[in-house]
Design a protein around this motif. Structure first.
Motif, PDB file in Angstrom:
ATOM      1  N   LEU B  91      36.373 -18.642 -22.285  1.00 21.84           N
ATOM      2  CA  LEU B  91      35.883 -17.339 -21.844  1.00 21.84           C
ATOM      3  C   LEU B  91      34.861 -17.498 -20.733  1.00 21.84           C
ATOM      4  O   LEU B  91      34.039 -18.410 -20.759  1.00 21.84           O
ATOM      5  CB  LEU B  91      35.225 -16.597 -23.009  1.00 21.84           C
ATOM      6  N   ALA B  93      31.942 -15.246 -18.475  1.00 25.01           N
ATOM      7  CA  ALA B  93      31.155 -14.021 -18.453  1.00 25.01           C
ATOM      8  C   ALA B  93      30.229 -14.064 -17.251  1.00 25.01           C
ATOM      9  O   ALA B  93      29.875 -15.134 -16.760  1.00 25.01           O
ATOM     10  CB  ALA B  93      30.346 -13.865 -19.745  1.00 25.01           C
ATOM     11  N   PHE B 105      32.329  -9.912 -20.095  1.00 26.65           N
ATOM     12  CA  PHE B 105      33.269 -10.982 -20.371  1.00 26.65           C
ATOM     13  C   PHE B 105      34.614 -10.746 -19.686  1.00 26.65           C
ATOM     14  O   PHE B 105      35.069  -9.603 -19.559  1.00 26.65           O
ATOM     15  CB  PHE B 105      33.498 -11.110 -21.881  1.00 26.65           C
TER      16      PHE B 105
END
Lengths: 111, 114
Positions: B91, B93, B105
């Motif tokens: 992920l 962000a 995000f």
């Protein structure tokens, strides 16, 4: 013991029920973030709060800094609320902020 | 779409291969973060950039991992000689320097190492 604990880990509710998800933390924080993660992985920010209470639609988030505890409430729950709800605390470190995440609460709302 | 984007969304690779992921943050955000999330767990911090400078790296980021943000805009995360344990959601962000804006995000890149 994790620095951020969520409860319950799993929750199944009937459509229309009032839902509460809890988050407790053991570190000093600058802010607390509630996030929603749907199957497939994308994370959506719901709330960021450092005191008191915030409301957005059917969602309400509260935080008690003294007790190091936050709750996320969902009123009139709906199957589309089914997701993983993650609590993340922002901790100030070396001039920036680092997030520590809970393991999430998996919510399933049945029609 | 002015949100955080990641590419690819899914990557399947064989053990030992190199993979590279890209993250495009929200354009005015000067901070960019990489996280790894395994099944049933919350995201774990890997590294973060302020503009083009990589200011912090987690001990989770072994020598096989490298991240760059050459012009202070998009970032790449490369994993060399992938291992099955690298299978996870990666992920990205981004945020402004001001804490009050929180982190936004991206959709994540799901890596499967066979």
């Amino acid at each position: 013991k994790n620095e951020v604990e969520q409860s319950p880990q799993n929750l199944t509710a009937q459509e229309g029920e009032f839902i509460t998800i809890n988050c407790s933390y053991s570190v000093g924080i600058s802010a607390l973030h509630w996030l929603q993660q749907h199957p497939g992985g994308g994370i959506v920010s719901l709330f960021m709060l450092s005191s008191g209470k915030k409301k957005h639609g059917r969602l309400i988030a509260t935080i008690n800094i003294q007790e190091k505890h936050s709750s996320l409430h969902i009123t009139a729950s709906h199957p589309r609320d089914s997701a993983v709800y993650i609590c993340a605390v922002a901790v100030r470190t070396s001039g920036t902020y680092k997030y520590i995440f809970g393991t999430g609460t998996r919510l399933k709302v049945l029609a | 779409d002015t949100g955080v984007s990641q590419d690819p969304r899914h990557k399947i690779t064989k053990r030992g291969q190199n993979v590279t992921f890209r993250c495009d943050p929200i354009s005015e955000h000067n901070r960019l973060y990489w996280y790894r999330q395994t099944l049933g767990q919350g995201p774990e911090f890997l590294t973060y950039f302020q503009n083009e400078a990589q200011l912090e790296k987690s001990r989770l980021l072994s020598d096989r991992f490298s991240a760059e943000r050459p012009k202070g805009s998009f970032s790449t995360l490369e994993i060399q000689r992938t291992e099955q344990g690298d299978s996870a959601m990666y992920l990205c962000a981004s945020s402004l320097a001001a804490m009050g804006d929180g982190q936004f995000f991206g959709p994540g890149t799901r890596l499967t190492v066979l």
